[in-house]
Design an enzyme around this catalytic site. Structure first.
Site, PDB file in Angstrom:
ATOM      1  N   CYS A 113       7.548 -27.013  10.668  1.00 36.77           N
ATOM      2  CA  CYS A 113       8.376 -27.860   9.781  1.00 36.77           C
ATOM      3  C   CYS A 113       9.457 -27.063   9.059  1.00 36.77           C
ATOM      4  O   CYS A 113      10.389 -27.648   8.504  1.00 36.77           O
ATOM      5  CB  CYS A 113       7.499 -28.567   8.762  1.00 36.77           C
ATOM      6  SG  CYS A 113       6.261 -29.614   9.532  1.00 36.77           S
ATOM      7  N   HIS A 247      11.964 -30.985   2.975  1.00 37.53           N
ATOM      8  CA  HIS A 247      11.194 -31.429   4.134  1.00 37.53           C
ATOM      9  C   HIS A 247      10.431 -32.686   3.720  1.00 37.53           C
ATOM     10  O   HIS A 247       9.878 -32.764   2.619  1.00 37.53           O
ATOM     11  CB  HIS A 247      10.223 -30.328   4.560  1.00 37.53           C
ATOM     12  CG  HIS A 247       9.247 -30.772   5.591  1.00 37.53           C
ATOM     13  ND1 HIS A 247       9.623 -31.480   6.703  1.00 37.53           N
ATOM     14  CD2 HIS A 247       7.888 -30.628   5.670  1.00 37.53           C
ATOM     15  CE1 HIS A 247       8.555 -31.751   7.428  1.00 37.53           C
ATOM     16  NE2 HIS A 247       7.484 -31.244   6.822  1.00 37.53           N
ATOM     17  N   ASN A 277       6.927 -37.817   8.683  1.00 34.41           N
ATOM     18  CA  ASN A 277       7.136 -36.373   8.835  1.00 34.41           C
ATOM     19  C   ASN A 277       7.642 -36.082  10.253  1.00 34.41           C
ATOM     20  O   ASN A 277       6.871 -36.157  11.208  1.00 34.41           O
ATOM     21  CB  ASN A 277       5.814 -35.653   8.571  1.00 34.41           C
ATOM     22  CG  ASN A 277       5.942 -34.144   8.640  1.00 34.41           C
ATOM     23  OD1 ASN A 277       6.962 -33.620   9.102  1.00 34.41           O
ATOM     24  ND2 ASN A 277       4.909 -33.454   8.204  1.00 34.41           N
TER      25      ASN A 277
HETATM   26  O1  UT7 Z   1       4.649 -30.951   7.386  1.00 34.40           O
HETATM   27  C1  UT7 Z   1       3.724 -29.952   7.195  1.00 34.40           C
HETATM   28  C2  UT7 Z   1       3.195 -30.002   5.846  1.00 34.40           C
HETATM   29  N1  UT7 Z   1       2.203 -31.042   5.754  1.00 34.40           N
HETATM   30  C3  UT7 Z   1       1.952 -31.541   4.586  1.00 34.40           C
HETATM   31  O2  UT7 Z   1       2.592 -31.193   3.659  1.00 34.40           O
HETATM   32  C4  UT7 Z   1       0.803 -32.494   4.432  1.00 34.40           C
HETATM   33  C5  UT7 Z   1       0.018 -32.121   3.212  1.00 34.40           C
HETATM   34  N2  UT7 Z   1      -1.108 -32.961   2.942  1.00 34.40           N
HETATM   35  C6  UT7 Z   1      -0.993 -34.275   2.590  1.00 34.40           C
HETATM   36  O3  UT7 Z   1       0.090 -34.800   2.575  1.00 34.40           O
HETATM   37  C7  UT7 Z   1      -2.217 -35.014   2.161  1.00 34.40           C
HETATM   38  O4  UT7 Z   1      -3.299 -34.133   2.029  1.00 34.40           O
HETATM   39  C8  UT7 Z   1      -2.618 -36.156   3.142  1.00 34.40           C
HETATM   40  C9  UT7 Z   1      -1.602 -37.273   3.021  1.00 34.40           C
HETATM   41  C10 UT7 Z   1      -2.678 -35.632   4.555  1.00 34.40           C
HETATM   42  C11 UT7 Z   1      -3.981 -36.733   2.758  1.00 34.40           C
HETATM   43  O5  UT7 Z   1      -3.975 -37.173   1.419  1.00 34.40           O
HETATM   44  P1  UT7 Z   1      -5.154 -36.764   0.442  1.00 34.40           P
HETATM   45  O6  UT7 Z   1      -4.871 -37.388  -0.854  1.00 34.40           O
HETATM   46  O7  UT7 Z   1      -5.268 -35.260   0.475  1.00 34.40           O
HETATM   47  O8  UT7 Z   1      -6.391 -37.489   1.107  1.00 34.40           O
HETATM   48  P2  UT7 Z   1      -7.738 -36.858   1.658  1.00 34.40           P
HETATM   49  O9  UT7 Z   1      -7.496 -36.101   2.907  1.00 34.40           O
HETATM   50  O10 UT7 Z   1      -8.427 -36.146   0.531  1.00 34.40           O
HETATM   51  O11 UT7 Z   1      -8.568 -38.150   1.994  1.00 34.40           O
HETATM   52  C12 UT7 Z   1      -9.022 -39.036   0.964  1.00 34.40           C
HETATM   53  C13 UT7 Z   1      -9.796 -40.165   1.608  1.00 34.40           C
HETATM   54  C14 UT7 Z   1     -10.878 -39.712   2.580  1.00 34.40           C
HETATM   55  O12 UT7 Z   1     -11.970 -40.585   2.444  1.00 34.40           O
HETATM   56  P3  UT7 Z   1     -13.268 -40.126   1.628  1.00 34.40           P
HETATM   57  O13 UT7 Z   1     -13.777 -38.891   2.323  1.00 34.40           O
HETATM   58  O14 UT7 Z   1     -12.804 -39.848   0.246  1.00 34.40           O
HETATM   59  O15 UT7 Z   1     -14.196 -41.308   1.738  1.00 34.40           O
HETATM   60  C15 UT7 Z   1     -10.243 -39.913   3.925  1.00 34.40           C
HETATM   61  O16 UT7 Z   1     -11.196 -40.132   4.948  1.00 34.40           O
HETATM   62  O17 UT7 Z   1      -8.904 -40.995   2.376  1.00 34.40           O
HETATM   63  C16 UT7 Z   1      -9.429 -41.156   3.701  1.00 34.40           C
HETATM   64  N3  UT7 Z   1      -8.322 -41.277   4.629  1.00 34.40           N
HETATM   65  C17 UT7 Z   1      -7.718 -42.446   4.907  1.00 34.40           C
HETATM   66  N4  UT7 Z   1      -7.916 -43.701   4.483  1.00 34.40           N
HETATM   67  C18 UT7 Z   1      -7.100 -44.668   4.969  1.00 34.40           C
HETATM   68  C19 UT7 Z   1      -7.704 -40.295   5.319  1.00 34.40           C
HETATM   69  N5  UT7 Z   1      -6.711 -40.799   6.066  1.00 34.40           N
HETATM   70  C20 UT7 Z   1      -6.687 -42.120   5.826  1.00 34.40           C
HETATM   71  C21 UT7 Z   1      -5.886 -43.185   6.292  1.00 34.40           C
HETATM   72  N6  UT7 Z   1      -6.117 -44.419   5.838  1.00 34.40           N
HETATM   73  N7  UT7 Z   1      -4.866 -42.994   7.160  1.00 34.40           N
END
Ligand code: UT7
Length: 320
Positions: A113, A247, A277
């Protein structure tokens, strides 16, 4: 003194717009979760036959046109991508062929990225050294080809597209400085498991894997630090920056960087809502949008920054 100026910009996203509601029919997710956690409402996905080089061609043609030059005026093509059409030939050579400019050098650059920032940094060195006058720099990705469409934790995050600039030698300042970093110790946090040595025997599909929260935390810290580094290197204050062109991975990461700059979100070019993204394409796509809708004007100071797999990250401070 020779500087590199952005002479023209261009962008391309596929016509195939896929909303969060569309994805919710295929994986267990919902619009509100995606918007709250990422700011993404929809993404554009390549249709059959669209590839990194074909999308690059569309964006590059617009950038060349906007720069008021012909493709034959180019001295070099640099294409930042993680998703080339093929392993060989390079996507940049395929783009060169499409543009009909044989014999000029062309190479792909891989920094995930951060690829576009790395690519304009390399192009800037060529121009400052007097080795090129017009360089086509493209960031382009076919992310949908490396996304597992059954994995809701990644598939909602990515989109396809291409952005391009023509960097041109100039007497007046353009790119003021670029700042590049990488830390390979974080290779296990954002990766595609297959690679050249094991393509033929791969028992793992070539899909993006991400430990999202760890990437998130690292990104907020690294991008905050690089803002300070960039301003210090140029003896500038936060208030000197006219536009932040980040980005476009996650609205919450972008908001944190804007806060660090004491910058209103109105001074941030945002496309994450409709592009998601697009990795190396996201910064030049946002730049192109800001230029074409008239928000970014000649003389404005632009801070571009991005981070991704590697980790690799970087910034560029540019007078447009
Ligand atoms: O381009 C390269 C750089 N990349 C980035 O900068 C990405 C950086 N990371 C992020 O943007 C975030 O971490 C994400 C958007 C990927 C995820 O957000 P988060 O607030 O960190 O969520 P999480 O991974 O902690 O997941 C929270 C909950 C989980 O459920 P439980 O375990 O709390 O029951 C996930 O299973 O949300 C669940 N979850 C979803 N729910 C609905 C994960 N993906 C989804 C989804 N829809 N698509």
């Amino acid at each position: 003194m020779i500087y590199s100026k952005i002479a023209g910009t261009g962008g391309y996203t596929p016509n195939n717009v896929v909303t969060n509601y569309d994805l919710a029919k295929k994986v267990e997710t919902d619009h509100d979760w995606i918007v709250q956690r990422t700011g993404i409402h929809s993404r554009c996905l390549a249709t059959a036959g669209e590839t990194t080089s074909s999308m690059s061609f569309e964006a590059a043609s617009k950038a060349i046109n906007a720069a008021g030059i012909q493709a034959t005026d180019l001295d070099l093509i640099i294409l930042a991508t993680t998703t080339p059409d093929k392993i060989l030939p390079t996507a940049s050579c395929m783009l060169q062929e499409k543009l009909g400019v044989p014999n000029i050098p062309a190479f792909d650059l891989g920094a995930a990225c951060a690829g576009f920032i790395y690519a304009i940094s390399v192009a800037d060195q060529f121009i400052r050294a007097g080795n090129a006058k017009n360089i086509l720099v493209v960031g382009a990705e076919h992310m949908s080809s490396i996304v597992d469409w059954s994995d809701r934790t990644t598939c909602v995050l990515f989109g396809d597209g291409a952005g391009a600039v023509v960097l041109q030698a100039s007497d007046s300042p353009g790119i003021l400085s670029t700042h590049l970093h990488a830390d390979g110790r974080h290779g296990d946090k954002l990766f595609v498991p297959t690679g050249l040595p094991n393509l033929a025997i791969a028992d793992e599909p070539a899909y993006v894997n991400m430990r999202g929260q760890e990437v998130f935390k690292f990104a907020v810290k690294a991008l905050g630090d690089i803002v300070d580094e960039t301003l210090d290197a140029n003896n500038m204050d936060k208030s000197d920056i006219d536009w932040l062109i980040p980005h476009q991975a996650n609205l919450r990461i972008i908001t944190a960087t804007a806060k660090k700059l004491d910058m209103s979100m109105e001074k941030v070019i945002l496309t994450v809502d409709k592009h998601a993204n697009t990795s190396a394409a996201s910064i030049p796509l946002a730049l192109d949008e800001g230029v074409r809708d008239g928000r970014i004007k000649r003389g404005d100071k632009l801070l571009m920054e991005g981070i991704g797999g590697g980790f690799a990250w970087g910034s560029a401070l540019v007078i447009f």
